[in-house]
Design a protein around this motif. Sequence first.
Motif, PDB file in Angstrom:
ATOM      1  N   VAL A   6       0.857  -1.183   0.000  1.00 11.12           N
ATOM      2  CA  VAL A   6       0.000   0.000   0.000  1.00 11.12           C
ATOM      3  C   VAL A   6       0.893   1.232   0.000  1.00 11.12           C
ATOM      4  N   GLU A  18       3.719   0.337   2.617  1.00  8.88           N
ATOM      5  CA  GLU A  18       3.595  -0.639   3.701  1.00  8.88           C
ATOM      6  C   GLU A  18       3.109  -1.953   3.117  1.00  8.88           C
ATOM      7  N   LEU A  20       1.289  -5.530   3.656  1.00  8.79           N
ATOM      8  CA  LEU A  20       0.301  -6.112   4.551  1.00  8.79           C
ATOM      9  C   LEU A  20      -0.173  -7.449   4.015  1.00  8.79           C
ATOM     10  N   GLU A  22      -3.392  -8.230   5.250  1.00  7.55           N
ATOM     11  CA  GLU A  22      -4.817  -7.947   5.339  1.00  7.55           C
ATOM     12  C   GLU A  22      -5.252  -7.144   4.105  1.00  7.55           C
ATOM     13  N   SER A  24      -7.174  -4.502   4.358  1.00  5.20           N
ATOM     14  CA  SER A  24      -7.471  -3.141   4.798  1.00  5.20           C
ATOM     15  C   SER A  24      -6.246  -2.587   5.503  1.00  5.20           C
ATOM     16  N   ALA A  25      -6.138  -1.261   5.507  1.00  4.94           N
ATOM     17  CA  ALA A  25      -4.970  -0.623   6.113  1.00  4.94           C
ATOM     18  C   ALA A  25      -5.409   0.590   6.911  1.00  4.94           C
ATOM     19  N   ASN A  26      -4.816   0.749   8.083  1.00  6.30           N
ATOM     20  CA  ASN A  26      -5.024   1.939   8.902  1.00  6.30           C
ATOM     21  C   ASN A  26      -3.871   2.902   8.623  1.00  6.30           C
ATOM     22  N   LEU A  27      -4.177   4.030   8.015  1.00  8.25           N
ATOM     23  CA  LEU A  27      -3.133   4.971   7.618  1.00  8.25           C
ATOM     24  C   LEU A  27      -2.656   5.847   8.766  1.00  8.25           C
ATOM     25  N   TRP A  38      -3.664   7.093  -2.547  1.00  3.27           N
ATOM     26  CA  TRP A  38      -3.187   5.766  -2.199  1.00  3.27           C
ATOM     27  C   TRP A  38      -3.436   4.802  -3.361  1.00  3.27           C
ATOM     28  N   VAL A  40      -2.546   0.325  -4.475  1.00  2.00           N
ATOM     29  CA  VAL A  40      -2.173  -0.976  -3.917  1.00  2.00           C
ATOM     30  C   VAL A  40      -1.769  -1.930  -5.048  1.00  2.00           C
TER      31      VAL A  40
END
Length: 204
Positions: A6, A18, A20, A22, A24-27, A38, A40
């Motif tokens: 991401v 980053e 991952l 998962e 989903s990502a917490n920015l 963003w 991916v």
Amino acid sequence: LLEYDVEVTGGPTPPTVETLVETSANLGLLEPGFVYAWRVRTRSGDETSGWSQSREFAVRTIPPSGVSVEAVGCTSIALTWADLSGYEDGYRVYRDDLLVAELPPGAGRFEDSGLPEQVNVRFDVVSHRNTIESDAVTVTATTASCSPLLAPIGNREVDEGEDLVITVSATDPNNDPLSFSVPDPPAFATLVDHQDGTGTLSLS
């Protein structure tokens, strides 16, 4: 094992990538007042896909809190609020969608003057940074009448042959001097103006 890269760009910091597992990502906390983007891509072993389409989003400053509005006299309206942002370049006030004020950071009050009397207006207050505005907080208010206000007198009765004395009083929204008069009074009526916003009407 399928992984995801991401990438986040924009704002005052360099781009970040980053990896991952998962979907989903917490920015985390991003500095407000900027547009970010963003994208991916997937990674499986030594194989890496191309990047997805880039998507943009803006991080806004915190809007003002506790916006209150009050008519001041008959041609002015005052707005007050609490500054919660800490990142803003300033505040903007819109009246019926027209920008009427650009205020500095930390501002918490604006008085809009020169308005017509007895008119209803809508205000939107926003904080802003760069070209990005916060969500607007909307309030409405109505200016008062500029005409003097005579205190109610009500119906009065007097027995035949007796005198009736009535105290009259009035106020003015602009604190202008007031005077009382009776056009073409009958012979039995006398009005005394005390020059302080009150008078005495005697009927005898």
